[in-house]
Scaffold this motif. Structure first.
Motif, PDB file in Angstrom:
ATOM      1  N   PRO A  27       0.767  -1.287   0.067  1.00 23.09           N
ATOM      2  CA  PRO A  27       0.017  -0.001  -0.029  1.00 23.09           C
ATOM      3  C   PRO A  27       0.684   1.197   0.097  1.00 23.09           C
ATOM      4  O   PRO A  27       0.531   2.237  -0.841  1.00 23.09           O
ATOM      5  N   ALA A  28       1.919   1.226   0.652  1.00 21.62           N
ATOM      6  CA  ALA A  28       2.876   2.550   0.742  1.00 21.62           C
ATOM      7  C   ALA A  28       3.528   2.636  -0.624  1.00 21.62           C
ATOM      8  O   ALA A  28       3.509   3.979  -0.941  1.00 21.62           O
ATOM      9  N   LEU A  29       3.897   1.651  -1.118  1.00 22.27           N
ATOM     10  CA  LEU A  29       4.485   1.920  -2.406  1.00 22.27           C
ATOM     11  C   LEU A  29       3.436   2.465  -3.721  1.00 22.27           C
ATOM     12  O   LEU A  29       3.875   3.115  -4.319  1.00 22.27           O
ATOM     13  N   ALA A  30       2.409   1.900  -3.563  1.00 24.40           N
ATOM     14  CA  ALA A  30       1.291   2.022  -4.369  1.00 24.40           C
ATOM     15  C   ALA A  30       0.977   3.739  -4.299  1.00 24.40           C
ATOM     16  O   ALA A  30       0.868   4.266  -5.169  1.00 24.40           O
ATOM     17  N   VAL A  31       0.721   3.995  -2.930  1.00 21.51           N
ATOM     18  CA  VAL A  31       0.157   5.574  -2.659  1.00 21.51           C
ATOM     19  C   VAL A  31       1.410   6.360  -3.134  1.00 21.51           C
ATOM     20  O   VAL A  31       1.205   7.457  -3.825  1.00 21.51           O
ATOM     21  N   LYS A  32       2.681   6.118  -2.953  1.00 18.92           N
ATOM     22  CA  LYS A  32       3.859   7.040  -3.391  1.00 18.92           C
ATOM     23  C   LYS A  32       3.558   7.030  -4.943  1.00 18.92           C
ATOM     24  O   LYS A  32       3.987   8.218  -5.282  1.00 18.92           O
ATOM     25  N   THR A  33       3.514   5.947  -5.494  1.00 20.97           N
ATOM     26  CA  THR A  33       3.624   5.839  -6.846  1.00 20.97           C
ATOM     27  C   THR A  33       2.348   6.875  -7.474  1.00 20.97           C
ATOM     28  O   THR A  33       2.563   7.548  -8.529  1.00 20.97           O
ATOM     29  N   VAL A  34       1.243   6.604  -6.834  1.00 23.31           N
ATOM     30  CA  VAL A  34       0.054   7.398  -7.575  1.00 23.31           C
ATOM     31  C   VAL A  34       0.432   8.884  -6.989  1.00 23.31           C
ATOM     32  O   VAL A  34       0.047   9.954  -7.987  1.00 23.31           O
ATOM     33  N   GLN A  35       0.573   9.251  -5.829  1.00 22.85           N
ATOM     34  CA  GLN A  35       1.021  10.735  -5.383  1.00 22.85           C
ATOM     35  C   GLN A  35       2.078  11.214  -6.608  1.00 22.85           C
ATOM     36  O   GLN A  35       1.710  12.369  -7.065  1.00 22.85           O
ATOM     37  N   ASN A  36       3.081  10.666  -6.887  1.00 27.52           N
ATOM     38  CA  ASN A  36       3.941  11.132  -7.831  1.00 27.52           C
ATOM     39  C   ASN A  36       3.495  11.121  -9.342  1.00 27.52           C
ATOM     40  O   ASN A  36       3.808  12.161 -10.005  1.00 27.52           O
ATOM     41  N   PHE A  37       2.540  10.230  -9.561  1.00 33.32           N
ATOM     42  CA  PHE A  37       2.041  10.212 -11.093  1.00 33.32           C
ATOM     43  C   PHE A  37       1.097  11.370 -11.165  1.00 33.32           C
ATOM     44  O   PHE A  37       1.285  12.187 -12.322  1.00 33.32           O
ATOM     45  N   ILE A  38      -0.019  11.737 -10.412  1.00 36.12           N
ATOM     46  CA  ILE A  38      -1.171  12.538 -10.520  1.00 36.12           C
ATOM     47  C   ILE A  38      -0.928  13.799  -9.820  1.00 36.12           C
ATOM     48  O   ILE A  38      -1.624  14.905  -9.994  1.00 36.12           O
ATOM     49  N   GLY A  39       0.349  14.049  -8.907  1.00 35.31           N
ATOM     50  CA  GLY A  39       0.532  15.097  -8.300  1.00 35.31           C
ATOM     51  C   GLY A  39      -0.519  15.398  -7.193  1.00 35.31           C
ATOM     52  O   GLY A  39      -0.710  16.492  -6.753  1.00 35.31           O
ATOM     53  N   VAL A  40      -1.270  14.585  -6.663  1.00 29.67           N
ATOM     54  CA  VAL A  40      -2.236  14.876  -5.475  1.00 29.67           C
ATOM     55  C   VAL A  40      -1.785  13.844  -4.244  1.00 29.67           C
ATOM     56  O   VAL A  40      -1.467  12.910  -4.239  1.00 29.67           O
ATOM     57  N   VAL A  42      -1.849  11.714  -1.139  1.00 31.38           N
ATOM     58  CA  VAL A  42      -2.869  10.424  -0.676  1.00 31.38           C
ATOM     59  C   VAL A  42      -2.517  10.085   0.627  1.00 31.38           C
ATOM     60  O   VAL A  42      -1.535   9.224   0.933  1.00 31.38           O
ATOM     61  N   PRO A  43      -3.159  10.894   1.743  1.00 32.28           N
ATOM     62  CA  PRO A  43      -2.817  10.675   3.098  1.00 32.28           C
ATOM     63  C   PRO A  43      -3.091   9.308   3.677  1.00 32.28           C
ATOM     64  O   PRO A  43      -2.501   8.755   4.692  1.00 32.28           O
ATOM     65  N   TYR A  44      -4.272   8.637   3.051  1.00 35.46           N
ATOM     66  CA  TYR A  44      -5.050   7.649   3.647  1.00 35.46           C
ATOM     67  C   TYR A  44      -5.125   6.492   2.485  1.00 35.46           C
ATOM     68  O   TYR A  44      -5.387   6.729   1.523  1.00 35.46           O
ATOM     69  N   PHE A  45      -5.003   5.250   2.920  1.00 36.01           N
ATOM     70  CA  PHE A  45      -5.600   4.215   1.735  1.00 36.01           C
ATOM     71  C   PHE A  45      -6.455   3.009   2.661  1.00 36.01           C
ATOM     72  O   PHE A  45      -6.373   3.046   4.084  1.00 36.01           O
ATOM     73  N   VAL A  46      -7.021   2.342   1.813  1.00 40.78           N
ATOM     74  CA  VAL A  46      -7.849   1.339   2.402  1.00 40.78           C
ATOM     75  C   VAL A  46      -7.620   0.057   1.388  1.00 40.78           C
ATOM     76  O   VAL A  46      -7.720   0.262   0.298  1.00 40.78           O
ATOM     77  N   ARG A  47      -7.070  -0.866   1.745  1.00 34.86           N
ATOM     78  CA  ARG A  47      -7.210  -2.282   0.752  1.00 34.86           C
ATOM     79  C   ARG A  47      -8.021  -3.305   1.308  1.00 34.86           C
ATOM     80  O   ARG A  47      -7.870  -3.688   2.293  1.00 34.86           O
ATOM     81  N   ILE A  48      -8.864  -3.548   0.513  1.00 27.71           N
ATOM     82  CA  ILE A  48      -9.816  -4.674   0.845  1.00 27.71           C
ATOM     83  C   ILE A  48      -9.875  -5.827  -0.021  1.00 27.71           C
ATOM     84  O   ILE A  48      -9.794  -5.665  -1.556  1.00 27.71           O
ATOM     85  N   ASN A  49      -9.843  -7.068   0.585  1.00 23.37           N
ATOM     86  CA  ASN A  49      -9.901  -8.310  -0.320  1.00 23.37           C
ATOM     87  C   ASN A  49     -11.213  -8.599  -0.822  1.00 23.37           C
ATOM     88  O   ASN A  49     -12.231  -7.904  -0.384  1.00 23.37           O
ATOM     89  N   PHE A  50     -11.378  -9.597  -1.749  1.00 25.69           N
ATOM     90  CA  PHE A  50     -12.590  -9.831  -2.450  1.00 25.69           C
ATOM     91  C   PHE A  50     -13.830 -10.221  -1.308  1.00 25.69           C
ATOM     92  O   PHE A  50     -15.050  -9.974  -1.367  1.00 25.69           O
TER      93      PHE A  50
END
Length: 207
Positions: A27-40, A42-50
């Protein structure tokens, strides 16, 4: 650009964060990647399985969606490395948890991944509408500790339960017309091939 790993498919960020055990994991690496890509930020995340996804939607009695295009997916994957065909006619539909998951995951439409991203946002808004418009929030908040515990194995988040409840209460005060959602589609990317021969959607930076 995936921090520490160079350029790759954005979907590999979470995977690499998990297998290489970076601080905060996938989750942390995904958040950093998205933040860097869109420039917004992302202080919080939720990962939910099926399983947790299906459990929660069944708990609220299912959701209502407006399926804009007939879906016929004979090779939708089941949980045993086989297939579980999924068919959904176009038009307004009421979905239980299992069908909502299949609706959000299938690629069997003319717009493929773009349609899937749109449907995933539609499902999130349908959950919000069901909870708020049917007056379910007080009951869900009362049941929140037990419900959260029941789904705990399927949820990873950096939000505390009291923060989740506060956000849910705040959501009541946000009018529908103040909600905006966007999908990155073929206006912003172009079809390309990665150095290792994979089909990819390459961002158009100026857009």
């Amino acid at each position: 650009d995936i921090p520490g790993f160079g350029r790759d498919k954005i979907t590999t960020a979470h995977y690499k964060g998990e297998i290489y055990k970076v601080p905060g994991g996938g989750p942390a690496l995904a958040v950093k990647t998205v933040q860097n890509f869109i420039g917004v930020p992302v202080p919080y995340f939720v990962r939910i399985n099926f399983t947790a996804f299906e459990t929660f939607i069944d708990e609220i009695g299912g959701i209502d969606v407006d399926n804009v295009e007939e879906i016929n997916d004979p090779t939708y994957p089941d949980s045993q490395y086989g297939f579980e065909p999924f068919y959904l006619p176009a038009g307004p539909r009421h979905l239980n948890g299992h069908d909502a998951l299949r609706y959000a995951r299938t690629r069997a439409t003319s717009g493929s991944d773009f349609d899937r991203a749109r449907r995933q946002q539609e499902v999130i808004l349908a959950v919000r509408n069901k909870v708020l418009n049917f007056g379910m929030l007080p009951t869900l908040i009362t049941k929140a500790p037990a419900l959260y515990q029941a789904m705990a194995d399927g949820i990873v988040t950096n939000l505390a339960l009291d923060q989740i409840i506060k956000l849910a209460l705040l959501a009541q005060n946000i009018p529908d017309e103040n909600l905006n959602s966007r999908v990155i589609d073929n206006n912003y990317v172009e079809l390309s091939i990665s150095p290792d021969g994979l089909s990819i959607l390459q961002p158009i930076p100026d857009k």
